[in-house]
Scaffold this motif. Structure first.
Motif, PDB file in Angstrom:
ATOM      1  N   LYS A 192       0.820  -1.224   0.000  1.00 48.32           N
ATOM      2  CA  LYS A 192       0.000   0.000   0.000  1.00 48.32           C
ATOM      3  C   LYS A 192       0.853   1.273   0.000  1.00 48.32           C
ATOM      4  N   ALA A 193       2.105   1.138   0.377  1.00 51.11           N
ATOM      5  CA  ALA A 193       3.022   2.297   0.424  1.00 51.11           C
ATOM      6  C   ALA A 193       2.491   3.439   1.286  1.00 51.11           C
ATOM      7  N   VAL A 194       1.760   3.086   2.332  1.00 49.57           N
ATOM      8  CA  VAL A 194       1.297   4.102   3.290  1.00 49.57           C
ATOM      9  C   VAL A 194       2.081   3.891   4.584  1.00 49.57           C
ATOM     10  N   TYR A 195       2.792   4.927   5.025  1.00 47.86           N
ATOM     11  CA  TYR A 195       3.701   4.782   6.165  1.00 47.86           C
ATOM     12  C   TYR A 195       3.411   5.812   7.251  1.00 47.86           C
ATOM     13  N   LYS A 196       3.498   5.343   8.494  1.00 48.57           N
ATOM     14  CA  LYS A 196       3.282   6.209   9.653  1.00 48.57           C
ATOM     15  C   LYS A 196       4.384   7.253   9.786  1.00 48.57           C
ATOM     16  N   CYS A 197       5.621   6.766   9.854  1.00 44.43           N
ATOM     17  CA  CYS A 197       6.732   7.629  10.266  1.00 44.43           C
ATOM     18  C   CYS A 197       7.408   8.227   9.038  1.00 44.43           C
ATOM     19  N   ARG A 198       7.097   9.515   8.806  1.00 44.01           N
ATOM     20  CA  ARG A 198       7.616  10.188   7.620  1.00 44.01           C
ATOM     21  C   ARG A 198       8.086  11.587   7.978  1.00 44.01           C
ATOM     22  N   SER A 199       8.918  12.119   7.113  1.00 41.13           N
ATOM     23  CA  SER A 199       9.247  13.546   7.231  1.00 41.13           C
ATOM     24  C   SER A 199       8.453  14.336   6.206  1.00 41.13           C
ATOM     25  N   THR A 200       7.606  13.633   5.432  1.00 35.20           N
ATOM     26  CA  THR A 200       6.894  14.260   4.307  1.00 35.20           C
ATOM     27  C   THR A 200       5.424  14.503   4.664  1.00 35.20           C
ATOM     28  N   PRO A 201       4.756  15.429   3.973  1.00 34.14           N
ATOM     29  CA  PRO A 201       3.372  15.772   4.329  1.00 34.14           C
ATOM     30  C   PRO A 201       2.416  14.578   4.222  1.00 34.14           C
ATOM     31  N   SER A 202       1.291  14.677   4.924  1.00 29.76           N
ATOM     32  CA  SER A 202       0.267  13.625   4.871  1.00 29.76           C
ATOM     33  C   SER A 202      -0.142  13.397   3.425  1.00 29.76           C
ATOM     34  N   GLY A 203      -0.246  12.133   3.026  1.00 33.55           N
ATOM     35  CA  GLY A 203      -0.663  11.802   1.669  1.00 33.55           C
ATOM     36  C   GLY A 203       0.494  11.602   0.716  1.00 33.55           C
ATOM     37  N   SER A 204       1.730  11.851   1.172  1.00 38.32           N
ATOM     38  CA  SER A 204       2.840  11.629   0.244  1.00 38.32           C
ATOM     39  C   SER A 204       3.724  10.483   0.731  1.00 38.32           C
ATOM     40  N   LEU A 205       4.529   9.972  -0.193  1.00 47.28           N
ATOM     41  CA  LEU A 205       5.407   8.846   0.124  1.00 47.28           C
ATOM     42  C   LEU A 205       6.499   9.289   1.092  1.00 47.28           C
ATOM     43  N   PRO A 206       7.026   8.346   1.862  1.00 47.94           N
ATOM     44  CA  PRO A 206       8.165   8.680   2.727  1.00 47.94           C
ATOM     45  C   PRO A 206       9.445   8.764   1.898  1.00 47.94           C
ATOM     46  N   THR A 207      10.440   9.435   2.424  1.00 49.90           N
ATOM     47  CA  THR A 207      11.754   9.421   1.762  1.00 49.90           C
ATOM     48  C   THR A 207      12.459   8.108   2.124  1.00 49.90           C
ATOM     49  N   ASP A 208      13.503   7.790   1.375  1.00 50.63           N
ATOM     50  CA  ASP A 208      14.295   6.593   1.684  1.00 50.63           C
ATOM     51  C   ASP A 208      14.855   6.681   3.098  1.00 50.63           C
ATOM     52  N   THR A 209      15.270   7.889   3.481  1.00 55.45           N
ATOM     53  CA  THR A 209      15.836   8.082   4.815  1.00 55.45           C
ATOM     54  C   THR A 209      14.784   7.821   5.899  1.00 55.45           C
ATOM     55  N   ASP A 210      13.513   8.204   5.625  1.00 58.68           N
ATOM     56  CA  ASP A 210      12.447   7.928   6.597  1.00 58.68           C
ATOM     57  C   ASP A 210      12.340   6.419   6.855  1.00 58.68           C
ATOM     58  N   LEU A 211      12.347   5.646   5.767  1.00 59.28           N
ATOM     59  CA  LEU A 211      12.218   4.184   5.915  1.00 59.28           C
ATOM     60  C   LEU A 211      13.443   3.611   6.626  1.00 59.28           C
ATOM     61  N   TYR A 212      14.610   4.131   6.255  1.00 55.45           N
ATOM     62  CA  TYR A 212      15.857   3.698   6.874  1.00 55.45           C
ATOM     63  C   TYR A 212      15.813   3.989   8.381  1.00 55.45           C
ATOM     64  N   ASP A 213      15.333   5.173   8.740  1.00 58.14           N
ATOM     65  CA  ASP A 213      15.261   5.543  10.160  1.00 58.14           C
ATOM     66  C   ASP A 213      14.299   4.631  10.922  1.00 58.14           C
ATOM     67  N   THR A 214      13.187   4.280  10.298  1.00 57.17           N
ATOM     68  CA  THR A 214      12.214   3.397  10.966  1.00 57.17           C
ATOM     69  C   THR A 214      12.831   2.019  11.209  1.00 57.17           C
ATOM     70  N   ILE A 215      13.533   1.499  10.195  1.00 55.65           N
ATOM     71  CA  ILE A 215      14.198   0.196  10.353  1.00 55.65           C
ATOM     72  C   ILE A 215      15.242   0.279  11.478  1.00 55.65           C
ATOM     73  N   THR A 216      15.962   1.367  11.505  1.00 53.68           N
ATOM     74  CA  THR A 216      17.025   1.539  12.506  1.00 53.68           C
ATOM     75  C   THR A 216      16.447   1.672  13.917  1.00 53.68           C
ATOM     76  N   MET A 268       7.663  -4.259  15.981  1.00 57.71           N
ATOM     77  CA  MET A 268       8.816  -3.913  15.144  1.00 57.71           C
ATOM     78  C   MET A 268      10.016  -3.517  16.001  1.00 57.71           C
ATOM     79  N   PRO A 269      11.064  -4.374  16.014  1.00 57.93           N
ATOM     80  CA  PRO A 269      12.239  -4.048  16.829  1.00 57.93           C
ATOM     81  C   PRO A 269      13.187  -3.105  16.089  1.00 57.93           C
ATOM     82  N   SER A 270      14.181  -2.631  16.786  1.00 60.31           N
ATOM     83  CA  SER A 270      15.253  -1.865  16.149  1.00 60.31           C
ATOM     84  C   SER A 270      16.159  -2.831  15.400  1.00 60.31           C
ATOM     85  N   TRP A 271      16.498  -2.476  14.147  1.00 58.71           N
ATOM     86  CA  TRP A 271      17.406  -3.318  13.359  1.00 58.71           C
ATOM     87  C   TRP A 271      18.786  -2.685  13.273  1.00 58.71           C
ATOM     88  N   LYS A 272      19.113  -1.933  14.296  1.00 57.08           N
ATOM     89  CA  LYS A 272      20.429  -1.293  14.337  1.00 57.08           C
ATOM     90  C   LYS A 272      21.574  -2.306  14.283  1.00 57.08           C
TER      91      LYS A 272
END
Lengths: 261, 234
Positions: free
Chosen positions: A72-96, A104-108
């Motif tokens: 669905k490409a809908v993500y909670k944790c973003r630096s981007t406005p509501s309704g837009s895709l997250p940046t790669d860094t947003d996804l990376y930060d969530t994984i970290t 969802m654990p930390s994958w640091k």
């Protein structure tokens, strides 16, 4: 015939390269590759998020909240406005970071390169990342010092912005509308309990809480307050929410208050 | 409360080649009827927000099935679902308005064109969040205090997107998005009107939030005005 085959080969090569470009992630100078991310995904992520990335892995029935559905490409944790895709860094930060109060654990412990590769692979589950670009990251202005006045104004906004209808007047997440809430896939979801501690879903700092107020947590009932409050008002709400934590006695307010002469 | 929104705009129709007289636009009008025992709307309890309660002097009910004395069914989206070929259409410049009034959506069902501007208005003395939950469009969720301007849009066709206010869980509305301008929402008498249709053979679909879809095929000639009725049974 040979000519035609040649043309097809070129076309295939072009399509391949386009596709390959889309299956990359860029986090600063780090370039993640989906083909490398696949093996990591199968090893670490598949049990919850599923082979198809639809959040229906083997463990999914036992988890609440449910694993993210990457299709669905809908993500909670973003630096981007509501309704837009997250940046790669947003996804990376969530994984970290992992997602607090979820499965969802930390994958640091994974290498930075491995996390970047996972981002590329996760994005490949949805065509949205090929069709659209992430929105421009929202700006986070410098934080004014917390004060009793700021907390008081934040408390008033918590009321007038109707935060309390879900999060409850005491911030425990037991507001009158809380029992009716579902995420966008229809699963029941509980509003965050601000008394529970100092960890939040998308990061623990004041700046990250400010950002969450601007972007909202897409896929959940938590809306964006981008134009609903001024920057100062959003900081007031952040300062107020900090006071709801009943577990930490020492608080930023006390720390930032001017010392008595 | 049925409000008919006709965002039909021939102005927005783009097609190569000059219009011939044989292309004189046709029209389709009719009534959507309901047969059977219509369940009365359920009473809405707005007591969690006193600002919502005070906006009403009489009890408020849900608007899932709204039928008038003659059986006319309101809030049905009637649209061309097939027959337009590959023609593409520009969205009209005029925005559509979706209003939050008395902690309900006005209109309850709205139809618009893809990429047309959606002007969301909050007339209430309380804060709402407007949260469309689409399948084919990007999901967004915006807080809107009283009077705040809010303009949004949907990029792709979708019938119909459920819109929620999570703060006030009784609030539910629908927004139908089309890639062409040939759609209408039935008014409180169940009447609808599809104007400025190019002559041709079409599949016309009627969509109702609880009762589902009905389709009919119809051919309209140049300049012809035909009638077409739909009946939903329960």
């Amino acid at each position: 015939m040979i000519k035609l085959t040649g043309k097809v080969a070129i076309l295939v090569a072009v399509l391949w390269s386009v596709n390959a470009g889309a299956q990359e992630s860029h986090i600063g100078k780090l370039v993640g590759k989906a083909n490398r991310g696949k093996a990591l995904y199968v090893r670490y992520c598949i049990f919850c998020h599923g082979a198809q990335g639809d959040g229906l892995g083997e463990s999914a029935p036992y988890l609440d909240p449910k694993p993210r559905d990457f299709t669905k490409a809908v993500y909670k944790c973003r630096s981007t406005p509501s309704g837009s895709l997250p940046t790669d860094t947003d996804l990376y930060d969530t994984i970290t970071r992992g997602v607090h109060a979820s499965g969802m654990p930390s994958w640091k412990p994974l290498l930075r390169q491995e996390r970047a590769d996972l981002v590329a692979y996760i994005k490949a589950f949805s065509s949205a990342f090929q069709e659209e670009k992430p929105g421009a990251p929202v700006s986070i202005p410098p934080e004014p010092a917390s004060s009793q006045d700021s907390v008081k104004r934040g408390g008033e906004l918590f009321q007038s912005m109707n935060c309390w209808l879900c999060h409850g007047k005491d911030g425990r997440g037991h507001g009158p509308s809380s029992a009716t809430l579902t995420d966008s896939k229809g699963y029941p979801i509980t509003p965050f309990d601000f008394t529970s501690g100092t960890h939040f879903k998308c990061g623990d700092s004041d700046a990250e809480m400010f950002r969450d107020l601007v972007t909202g947590l897409d896929g959940t009932p938590m809306p964006s307050f981008a134009d609903a409050m001024s920057e100062d008002q959003k900081w007031d709400v952040v300062h107020f929410i900090r006071t709801l934590n009943t577990h930490a006695k020492t608080h930023a307010v006390a720390k930032n208050e001017p010392k008595a002469p | 409360m049925a409000v008919s929104v006709l965002a039909l705009s021939f102005f927005g129709w783009v097609r190569s080649g000059a219009a011939r007289p044989a292309d004189a636009p046709a029209s389709l009008s009719g009534v959507v009827k309901f047969e059977g025992v219509a369940l009365k709307g359920t009473r809405i309890d707005m007591s969690s927000d006193p600002n919502c309660v005070k906006a009403h002097s009489t009890p408020v009910t849900t608007e899932e099935i709204v039928v008038d004395a003659n059986g006319g069914l309101a809030n049905v989206v009637v649209y061309v679902s097939d027959g337009l070929g590959t023609a593409t259409f520009q969205p009209p410049a005029q925005p559509v308005v979706f209003e939050q009034k008395g902690c309900q959506y006005k209109p309850h069902v709205l139809a618009m064109q893809a990429n047309q501007k959606l002007n969301v208005v909050n007339d209430d003395e309380t804060t709402h969040n407007i949260h469309p939950t689409p399948n084919n469009n990007r999901e967004w969720n915006m807080t809107q205090p009283h009077g705040m301007p809010l303009e949004q849009t949907f990029a792709r066709e979708e019938v119909a997107i459920l819109v929620k206010c999570n703060i006030h869980p009784w609030m539910r509305g629908y927004i139908a998005v089309f890639k062409h301008p040939y759609f209408a929402v039935s008014d409180k008498n169940g009447s609808f009107d599809l104007k400025d249709l190019p002559p041709g053979t079409y599949t016309i679909t009627a969509w109702q939030e609880k009762l589902g879809m009905k389709t009919q095929k119809i051919t309209v000639g140049a300049g012809e005005a035909k009638t077409l009725d739909f009946t939903f049974k329960q």
